[in-house]
Design a protein around this motif. Sequence first.
Motif, PDB file in Angstrom:
ATOM      1  N   VAL A  21       0.838  -1.209   0.000  1.00 49.17           N
ATOM      2  CA  VAL A  21       0.000   0.000   0.000  1.00 49.17           C
ATOM      3  C   VAL A  21       0.869   1.253   0.000  1.00 49.17           C
ATOM      4  O   VAL A  21       0.622   2.192  -0.767  1.00 49.17           O
ATOM      5  N   ALA A  22       1.900   1.274   0.823  1.00 49.06           N
ATOM      6  CA  ALA A  22       2.786   2.439   0.890  1.00 49.06           C
ATOM      7  C   ALA A  22       3.467   2.672  -0.463  1.00 49.06           C
ATOM      8  O   ALA A  22       3.546   3.807  -0.947  1.00 49.06           O
ATOM      9  N   ARG A  23       3.941   1.616  -1.080  1.00 48.02           N
ATOM     10  CA  ARG A  23       4.616   1.739  -2.368  1.00 48.02           C
ATOM     11  C   ARG A  23       3.646   2.226  -3.445  1.00 48.02           C
ATOM     12  O   ARG A  23       3.982   3.065  -4.273  1.00 48.02           O
ATOM     13  N   TYR A  24       2.422   1.715  -3.417  1.00 44.54           N
ATOM     14  CA  TYR A  24       1.391   2.143  -4.362  1.00 44.54           C
ATOM     15  C   TYR A  24       1.136   3.643  -4.214  1.00 44.54           C
ATOM     16  O   TYR A  24       1.113   4.378  -5.203  1.00 44.54           O
ATOM     17  N   HIS A  25       0.963   4.109  -2.976  1.00 42.42           N
ATOM     18  CA  HIS A  25       0.697   5.531  -2.750  1.00 42.42           C
ATOM     19  C   HIS A  25       1.888   6.402  -3.161  1.00 42.42           C
ATOM     20  O   HIS A  25       1.694   7.474  -3.734  1.00 42.42           O
ATOM     21  N   GLU A  26       3.101   5.944  -2.901  1.00 38.62           N
ATOM     22  CA  GLU A  26       4.283   6.703  -3.316  1.00 38.62           C
ATOM     23  C   GLU A  26       4.312   6.867  -4.834  1.00 38.62           C
ATOM     24  O   GLU A  26       4.539   7.959  -5.351  1.00 38.62           O
ATOM     25  N   GLU A  27       4.092   5.772  -5.543  1.00 38.95           N
ATOM     26  CA  GLU A  27       4.130   5.834  -6.999  1.00 38.95           C
ATOM     27  C   GLU A  27       2.956   6.642  -7.538  1.00 38.95           C
ATOM     28  O   GLU A  27       3.102   7.411  -8.492  1.00 38.95           O
ATOM     29  N   TYR A  28       1.802   6.492  -6.937  1.00 37.28           N
ATOM     30  CA  TYR A  28       0.628   7.256  -7.365  1.00 37.28           C
ATOM     31  C   TYR A  28       0.883   8.748  -7.185  1.00 37.28           C
ATOM     32  O   TYR A  28       0.558   9.554  -8.058  1.00 37.28           O
ATOM     33  N   ASP A  29       1.469   9.132  -6.037  1.00 40.33           N
ATOM     34  CA  ASP A  29       1.786  10.544  -5.789  1.00 40.33           C
ATOM     35  C   ASP A  29       2.793  11.072  -6.803  1.00 40.33           C
ATOM     36  O   ASP A  29       2.666  12.199  -7.287  1.00 40.33           O
ATOM     37  N   ALA A  42      -5.661  13.015  -7.753  1.00 42.53           N
ATOM     38  CA  ALA A  42      -5.530  11.929  -8.724  1.00 42.53           C
ATOM     39  C   ALA A  42      -6.460  10.776  -8.375  1.00 42.53           C
ATOM     40  O   ALA A  42      -7.076  10.174  -9.266  1.00 42.53           O
ATOM     41  N   ARG A  43      -6.591  10.453  -7.083  1.00 45.07           N
ATOM     42  CA  ARG A  43      -7.472   9.358  -6.682  1.00 45.07           C
ATOM     43  C   ARG A  43      -8.940   9.696  -6.947  1.00 45.07           C
ATOM     44  O   ARG A  43      -9.702   8.852  -7.409  1.00 45.07           O
ATOM     45  N   ARG A 108      -3.785   8.169 -18.311  1.00 42.46           N
ATOM     46  CA  ARG A 108      -2.321   8.345 -18.299  1.00 42.46           C
ATOM     47  C   ARG A 108      -1.760   8.048 -16.904  1.00 42.46           C
ATOM     48  O   ARG A 108      -0.677   7.469 -16.778  1.00 42.46           O
ATOM     49  N   LEU A 109      -2.486   8.452 -15.870  1.00 46.52           N
ATOM     50  CA  LEU A 109      -2.042   8.155 -14.499  1.00 46.52           C
ATOM     51  C   LEU A 109      -1.995   6.649 -14.268  1.00 46.52           C
ATOM     52  O   LEU A 109      -1.013   6.124 -13.743  1.00 46.52           O
ATOM     53  N   ARG A 110      -3.058   5.945 -14.651  1.00 50.78           N
ATOM     54  CA  ARG A 110      -3.084   4.483 -14.470  1.00 50.78           C
ATOM     55  C   ARG A 110      -1.952   3.825 -15.239  1.00 50.78           C
ATOM     56  O   ARG A 110      -1.300   2.902 -14.745  1.00 50.78           O
ATOM     57  N   ASP A 111      -1.709   4.293 -16.463  1.00 53.63           N
ATOM     58  CA  ASP A 111      -0.652   3.705 -17.291  1.00 53.63           C
ATOM     59  C   ASP A 111       0.741   3.936 -16.696  1.00 53.63           C
ATOM     60  O   ASP A 111       1.670   3.187 -16.977  1.00 53.63           O
ATOM     61  N   ALA A 112       0.885   4.985 -15.888  1.00 52.54           N
ATOM     62  CA  ALA A 112       2.186   5.314 -15.295  1.00 52.54           C
ATOM     63  C   ALA A 112       2.506   4.464 -14.067  1.00 52.54           C
ATOM     64  O   ALA A 112       3.640   4.464 -13.601  1.00 52.54           O
ATOM     65  N   LEU A 113       1.537   3.735 -13.549  1.00 52.65           N
ATOM     66  CA  LEU A 113       1.767   2.948 -12.334  1.00 52.65           C
ATOM     67  C   LEU A 113       2.389   1.606 -12.698  1.00 52.65           C
ATOM     68  O   LEU A 113       1.702   0.646 -12.985  1.00 52.65           O
ATOM     69  N   ASP A 114       3.703   1.566 -12.676  1.00 50.53           N
ATOM     70  CA  ASP A 114       4.432   0.369 -13.114  1.00 50.53           C
ATOM     71  C   ASP A 114       4.870  -0.560 -11.995  1.00 50.53           C
ATOM     72  O   ASP A 114       5.182  -1.711 -12.250  1.00 50.53           O
ATOM     73  N   PHE A 115       4.910  -0.074 -10.739  1.00 51.79           N
ATOM     74  CA  PHE A 115       5.590  -0.846  -9.705  1.00 51.79           C
ATOM     75  C   PHE A 115       5.046  -2.260  -9.566  1.00 51.79           C
ATOM     76  O   PHE A 115       5.795  -3.181  -9.296  1.00 51.79           O
ATOM     77  N   ALA A 116       3.749  -2.452  -9.749  1.00 49.97           N
ATOM     78  CA  ALA A 116       3.194  -3.791  -9.557  1.00 49.97           C
ATOM     79  C   ALA A 116       3.138  -4.587 -10.857  1.00 49.97           C
ATOM     80  O   ALA A 116       3.103  -5.813 -10.813  1.00 49.97           O
ATOM     81  N   ARG A 117       3.158  -3.909 -11.983  1.00 51.62           N
ATOM     82  CA  ARG A 117       2.997  -4.624 -13.259  1.00 51.62           C
ATOM     83  C   ARG A 117       4.110  -5.627 -13.504  1.00 51.62           C
ATOM     84  O   ARG A 117       3.846  -6.770 -13.861  1.00 51.62           O
ATOM     85  N   GLU A 118       5.351  -5.204 -13.321  1.00 49.05           N
ATOM     86  CA  GLU A 118       6.462  -6.115 -13.619  1.00 49.05           C
ATOM     87  C   GLU A 118       6.489  -7.320 -12.680  1.00 49.05           C
ATOM     88  O   GLU A 118       6.576  -8.446 -13.158  1.00 49.05           O
TER      89      GLU A 118
END
Length: 141
Positions: A21-29, A42-43, A108-118
């Motif tokens: 959750v913390a990593r998701y919020h950091e990347e989202y920010d 953004a949310r 574009r925001l959703r597409d930028a969230l890479d941390f979990a995709r890989e």
Amino acid sequence: MAIPRTDPLTLDVIELIGDVVARYHEEYDRAAATHALTGAQARVLALLSLEPMPMRKVAHRLKCEPSNVTGIVDRLELRGLVERRPDPADRRVKLAAATAEGVRTARRLRDALDFAREPLAELTKAERGLLRDLLRRVLDA
């Protein structure tokens, strides 16, 4: 049979969920900042890009006060990303809705969230399905 609150495995899972959750919020920010948005803006935009809804519902979904959502929607509206419109089912109610530009920005925001995709891509389809089902089960409990 109840699991003890101090069960080491349970504590480890709780810690890992917190890290995700913390990593998701950091990347989202970070992604939000590239669009000159706060994480909260953004949310809200992401939620409204899925469907128009009353601000009380937005507040409930994001677990915050309706007055906070009003301020966020005001700022998004000034940027042309969100608009207020009457609810066709009850004209006394105003819906907040993403504009076409708001939907594009949210995408574009959703597409930028890479941390979990890989890392998720390294799991098999069955493993991703199991993870999804387990997370849903935890949330529904």
